[in-house]
Scaffold this motif. Structure first.
Motif, short mmCIF file in Angstrom:
data_model
loop_
_atom_site.label_atom_id
_atom_site.label_comp_id
_atom_site.label_asym_id
_atom_site.label_seq_id
_atom_site.Cartn_x
_atom_site.Cartn_y
_atom_site.Cartn_z
N ALA A 148 -15.19 -6.93 -0.50
CA ALA A 148 -15.25 -6.12 0.74
C ALA A 148 -16.34 -5.06 0.64
O ALA A 148 -17.09 -4.83 1.61
CB ALA A 148 -13.89 -5.47 0.99
N ILE A 149 -16.46 -4.44 -0.53
CA ILE A 149 -17.41 -3.32 -0.69
C ILE A 149 -18.86 -3.78 -0.49
O ILE A 149 -19.65 -3.07 0.13
CB ILE A 149 -17.21 -2.65 -2.07
N VAL A 150 -19.20 -4.97 -1.00
CA VAL A 150 -20.59 -5.43 -0.90
C VAL A 150 -21.06 -5.55 0.55
O VAL A 150 -22.26 -5.52 0.82
CB VAL A 150 -20.83 -6.78 -1.63
N ARG A 151 -20.13 -5.64 1.45
CA ARG A 151 -20.53 -5.76 2.87
C ARG A 151 -20.92 -4.42 3.48
O ARG A 151 -21.43 -4.37 4.58
CB ARG A 151 -19.38 -6.35 3.68
N GLU A 152 -20.60 -3.35 2.77
CA GLU A 152 -20.89 -1.99 3.23
C GLU A 152 -20.44 -1.80 4.68
O GLU A 152 -21.23 -1.46 5.57
CB GLU A 152 -22.39 -1.69 3.10
N PRO A 153 -19.14 -2.00 4.94
CA PRO A 153 -18.67 -1.92 6.32
C PRO A 153 -18.45 -0.47 6.76
O PRO A 153 -18.41 0.44 5.93
CB PRO A 153 -17.33 -2.64 6.25
N LYS A 154 -18.28 -0.29 8.07
CA LYS A 154 -17.97 1.04 8.60
C LYS A 154 -16.52 1.40 8.27
O LYS A 154 -16.19 2.54 8.03
CB LYS A 154 -18.11 1.04 10.12
N VAL A 155 -15.66 0.39 8.33
CA VAL A 155 -14.22 0.64 8.14
C VAL A 155 -13.64 -0.40 7.18
O VAL A 155 -13.94 -1.59 7.31
CB VAL A 155 -13.46 0.53 9.49
N PHE A 156 -12.82 0.06 6.25
CA PHE A 156 -12.08 -0.84 5.38
C PHE A 156 -10.65 -0.97 5.92
O PHE A 156 -10.01 0.04 6.18
CB PHE A 156 -11.99 -0.29 3.95
N LEU A 157 -10.20 -2.21 6.05
CA LEU A 157 -8.82 -2.44 6.48
C LEU A 157 -8.09 -3.12 5.33
O LEU A 157 -8.51 -4.18 4.87
CB LEU A 157 -8.79 -3.33 7.72
N THR A 187 -14.02 5.23 5.74
CA THR A 187 -12.82 5.29 6.57
C THR A 187 -11.95 4.11 6.14
O THR A 187 -12.40 2.97 6.16
CB THR A 187 -13.18 5.13 8.07
N ILE A 188 -10.73 4.42 5.73
CA ILE A 188 -9.84 3.35 5.26
C ILE A 188 -8.54 3.38 6.05
O ILE A 188 -7.93 4.44 6.22
CB ILE A 188 -9.53 3.51 3.75
N ILE A 189 -8.15 2.22 6.53
CA ILE A 189 -6.83 2.08 7.15
C ILE A 189 -6.04 1.15 6.25
O ILE A 189 -6.47 0.03 5.95
CB ILE A 189 -6.92 1.51 8.58
N TYR A 190 -4.90 1.63 5.82
CA TYR A 190 -4.16 0.96 4.75
C TYR A 190 -2.72 0.71 5.22
O TYR A 190 -2.04 1.64 5.66
CB TYR A 190 -4.18 1.90 3.54
N VAL A 191 -2.30 -0.52 5.13
CA VAL A 191 -0.94 -0.87 5.57
C VAL A 191 -0.04 -1.07 4.35
O VAL A 191 -0.43 -1.75 3.40
CB VAL A 191 -0.99 -2.17 6.41
N THR A 192 1.12 -0.50 4.40
CA THR A 192 2.08 -0.70 3.32
C THR A 192 3.50 -0.52 3.85
O THR A 192 3.71 0.14 4.87
CB THR A 192 1.84 0.28 2.15
N HIS A 193 4.46 -1.13 3.15
CA HIS A 193 5.85 -0.86 3.51
C HIS A 193 6.45 0.09 2.47
O HIS A 193 7.60 0.49 2.59
CB HIS A 193 6.66 -2.16 3.56
N ASP A 194 5.63 0.44 1.49
CA ASP A 194 6.11 1.25 0.37
C ASP A 194 5.81 2.72 0.65
O ASP A 194 4.65 3.14 0.66
CB ASP A 194 5.38 0.77 -0.90
N GLN A 195 6.87 3.49 0.84
CA GLN A 195 6.65 4.89 1.22
C GLN A 195 6.03 5.72 0.09
O GLN A 195 5.32 6.69 0.35
CB GLN A 195 7.93 5.53 1.77
N VAL A 196 6.24 5.28 -1.15
CA VAL A 196 5.63 6.02 -2.27
C VAL A 196 4.10 5.83 -2.23
O VAL A 196 3.33 6.78 -2.37
CB VAL A 196 6.19 5.54 -3.63
N GLU A 197 3.69 4.59 -1.97
CA GLU A 197 2.26 4.29 -1.84
C GLU A 197 1.68 5.10 -0.69
O GLU A 197 0.58 5.67 -0.82
CB GLU A 197 2.12 2.79 -1.55
N ALA A 198 2.40 5.16 0.39
CA ALA A 198 1.92 5.90 1.57
C ALA A 198 1.76 7.38 1.26
O ALA A 198 0.73 8.00 1.58
CB ALA A 198 2.90 5.71 2.73
N MET A 199 2.76 7.94 0.60
CA MET A 199 2.74 9.39 0.32
C MET A 199 1.62 9.75 -0.67
O MET A 199 1.03 10.81 -0.58
CB MET A 199 4.08 9.84 -0.28
N THR A 200 1.35 8.87 -1.62
CA THR A 200 0.37 9.22 -2.65
C THR A 200 -1.07 8.97 -2.21
O THR A 200 -1.99 9.59 -2.73
CB THR A 200 0.63 8.43 -3.95
N LEU A 201 -1.27 8.04 -1.28
CA LEU A 201 -2.64 7.66 -0.94
C LEU A 201 -3.20 8.36 0.31
O LEU A 201 -4.37 8.73 0.33
CB LEU A 201 -2.73 6.15 -0.71
N GLY A 202 -2.39 8.51 1.31
CA GLY A 202 -2.93 8.86 2.63
C GLY A 202 -3.25 10.32 2.86
O GLY A 202 -2.59 11.20 2.30
#
Lengths: 370, 360
Positions: A148-157, A187-202
């Motif tokens: 994904a990184i090599v594409r140098e996108p505006k947004v990472f999903l 800019t990163i949009i990150y989907v998770t169902h794990d609330q610990v992941e959400a709390m630590t990353l976002g």
């Protein structure tokens, strides 16, 4: 990098199922935003709509101020990372990362430069000649990120990119993704169902349920001031305790009565209940397990919040212990010091920190006071 | 045929080795790939060369070479520079490209073979004969049909091919502009979950690499090449029926759509996530007697020797648990059908039922 604007986005499938309802959100440039919620809450569907992989039924999506509803995914300048990624088994790490660029006819010298830069960011320069079968799970995940990184996108999903990793590796990759965000300034949009992941990353978290946004806030605010019962229960582990309590106003002070116990509320919380007309009504009292204690000091300090309970379970976690207890038939949890003497079957006195309790409307589930 | 990116990659590598810049055109004179920028007049020169009898020629500062496959002109190679070394490098490159294109044509033949096998359009003898010629052996395979509403472009097709390029028993073919099929060797994949993960992986990889929203349906195991058409039909059915019943899902197995799968969908529609498995004796008798008395509360209460209010209380409790008010005809009918379905599923799981375990 880019900012995104989602205005009243809806997704309705031909069979009538509404996966996303009236989703409105502004995402700032370089923000790390998390969509979190239980399975089927519409978080991945929203991500796919942003990517252009799913048609938007109604509403408007803009990237950097330009409406992109009808723009093809390849022209949106986004890159995606998924949990079920595939690396091409017969190619080296270099070729795996370069493959997407080769297909898009990017000149060879440019491909080499981009892959080497991405490898450096991800710390996998030494692995470029290896084949996927010679990589560990974490290394493979890094290669997938590299694609994904090599594409140098505006947004990472990113759609649950760590779900297939074991618990230890997840923790490690979590911190790597956080530092990757810093290094890329993306800019990163990150989907998770794990609330610990959400709390630590976002930097901000969007809590979803049944396709509807429940709350958008910083991790701290979601934890301290949940807007409703769902958010309060979803964020935090062990989850918040809930108890029905009668609101009694006596001599200008407000008390909450539950089972055989009565606790006095601090004036600022009491005023909110009086102003909302909750006197004499039943409300839902919410208290986090860490705000309930059985230590003598706590019982002394929070006299107004002392109540009696029967211990039904005890779990030692190391430095802390979880006490499971019942109050008026309702099961609750307290996270207390490991030195506690309480054990299963004991009747104990516990103190809840009244300054930290949450009160919710029983009918609507909305927060009344924090 | 060889994709443009593959040609480009080859020319870059040849230039690296020989130091000679090269370009390649198709039989219509269109430039497909090049490591130098030819002038505008080159197309006319290529067309002129194609029309000539010469197999190689020097024009506009380049050596031109014709590349034939099975006697037909496939490509024209241009080697930039007019020295003897450029001529030698050009001839070697033409030889290399002919070899690779020949191998690629064999793969195309594989694709055509797979299409015929999936459609069941070949007599068994022909099927086996062609398989032998293409060195395609028997293996246990599952057919995955990959469909993208917006179309599967060259990038998407190449992505799928590369995912399964390592195993020669895996066969991939494009069916039309929006659909592709993969016949995957699943001899080592014993678990249905592995197949589901593979289907999800195809979807996710196409999303990430080709930015295509694909759906995948897959059929049952085919033990021989002859059975591929059955697995293919099942995969197509999974895609079509799955689109109706599992609108939000990207990967659907035919196995999920059998009678058991559809029964479970029905039960979830009726009861939500809490499908009851069995009731306690009192509830079971109450429901059975209530139905036997055509939903008559007074008569049921009399036969059960309970007060009418007790019966009403029990029915209200059932309503709370199931979400169905069986005092209403519609709910009662739905419950009765659902209960028959549950009993059917139970029988499927345990064919020999103990006599005392009677359904309601």
């Amino acid at each position: 990098m880019a900012s995104l604007s989602l205005r009243n986005i809806c997704k309705k499938y031909p069979n009538g199922f509404e996966a996303v309802k009236d989703f409105s959100l502004e995402i700032e440039d370089q923000e790390f935003i998390i969509f979190v919620g239980p399975s089927g809450c519409g978080k991945s569907t929203t991500l796919r709509m942003i990517a252009g992989l799913e048609e938007i039924t109604s509403g408007e999506l803009a990237i950097d101020g330009k409406v992109v509803n009808d723009v093809e995914p390849k022209d949106r300048d986004i890159a995606m990372v998924f949990q079920n990624y595939a690396l091409y088994p017969h190619m080296t790490v270099f070729d795996n990362m370069a493959f997407g660029l080769k297909l898009r006819k990017v000149p060879k010298a440019e491909i080499k430069k981009k892959v080497e830069e991405a490898a450096k960011i991800l710390g996998i320069e030494d692995l470029l000649d290896r084949k996927p079968k010679a990589l560990s799970g974490g290394q493979r995940q890094r290669v997938a990120m590299g694609q994904a990184i090599v594409r140098e996108p505006k947004v990472f999903l990113m759609d649950e990119p760590l779900s297939n990793l074991d618990a230890k590796l997840r923790v490690q990759m979590r911190s790597e993704i956080a530092s990757l965000h810093q290094r890329l300034g993306a800019t990163i949009i990150y989907v998770t169902h794990d609330q610990v992941e959400a709390m630590t990353l976002g930097t901000r978290i969007v809590v979803l349920k049944d396709g509807v946004i429940q709350q958008v806030d910083s991790p701290q605010k979601l934890y301290r001031e949940p807007d409703n019962l769902f958010v309060a229960g979803f964020i935090g582990s062990p989850q918040m305790n809930f108890l029905d309590a009668s609101c009694v106003v006596e001599g200008g002070r407000v008390f909450l009565k539950f089972a055989e116990n009565t606790i006095a509320l601090p004036p600022e919380k009491g005023e909110k209940l009086i102003a909302g007309g909750y006197g004499g009504k039943t409300v839902v009292l919410g208290v986090r397990p860490e705000d309930v204690d059985d230590a003598p000091g706590a019982l002394e300090e929070h006299k107004e919040g002392v109540f009696c309970a029967k211990v039904t379970g005890y779990e030692l976690l190391g430095s802390e212990a979880l006490l499971y207890y019942t109050v008026g038939g309702t099961g609750m949890t307290a996270k207390v010091d490991a030195s506690t003497s309480a054990r299963t079957g004991d009747s104990v006195r516990l103190a809840l920190e009244v300054g930290k309790i949450h009160i919710f409307d029983k009918e609507t589930g909305l927060a009344v006071a924090h | 045929m060889l994709s443009d990116w593959k040609l480009q990659e080859m020319l870059e590598e040849i230039e690296e080795i020989s130091g000679v810049g090269m370009g390649i055109c198709n039989g219509r004179g269109e430039l497909l790939a090049a490591v130098f920028t030819p002038g505008e007049e080159i197309r006319e020169a290529v067309l002129q060369f194609i029309g000539s009898m010469a197999e190689s020629q020097k024009m506009l500062g380049c050596h031109f070479f014709k590349i034939f496959l099975d006697g037909e002109l496939e490509y024209v190679l241009l080697a930039q520079a007019d020295g003897a070394e450029a001529y030698l490098a050009g001839r070697m490159a033409a030889c290399q490209i002919r070899g690779v294109a020949g191998a690629c044509r064999e793969r195309l033949d594989e694709g055509a073979f797979l299409r015929d096998a999936l459609l069941g359009s070949l007599p068994e003898a022909d099927l086996l004969c062609r398989a032998k010629r293409l060195h395609i052996g028997n293996a246990q395979r599952v057919v995955f049909v990959i469909e993208a509403a917006g179309g599967l472009d060259e990038i998407a097709m190449e992505t799928v091919r590369m995912m399964f390029a390592a195993d020669s028993r895996d066969l991939v073919t494009e069916l039309d502009g929006t659909t592709a099929a993969l016949a995957k060797d699943v001899g080592r994949m014993k678990d249905g979950r592995e197949l589901a993960e593979l289907a999800e992986m195809i979807v996710d990889t196409l999303r990430a690499e080709a930015l295509v929203n694909a759906r995948v349906g897959y059929g049952g195991r085919a033990k021989s090449l002859r059975e591929l058409s059955r697995s293919y039909e099942e995969a197509r059915t999974a895609l079509e029926v799955g689109g109706v019943f599992y609108a939000g899902r990207s990967a659907v197995s035919y196995g999920e759509l059998g009678p058991a799968g559809l029964c479970e969908i029905f039960l979830r529609e009726v009861f939500g996530e809490n499908v009851p498995e069995r009731f306690d004796e009192e509830t079971a008798v109450t429901i059975r007697t209530f139905f036997a008395n055509n939903l008559n509360i007074s008569e049921t209460a009399r036969q059960l020797y309970v007060h009418r209010n007790t019966l009403v209380y029990r029915l209200e409790r059932i309503e709370r648990e199931l979400g169905l008010d069986i005092r209403k005809f519609e709910d009662a009918m739905l419950f009765q059908i659902a209960w028959m379905v549950i009993a059917h599923l139970e029988r499927q799981k345990a064919p020999i039922r103990k006599p005392q375990e009677k359904p309601i």
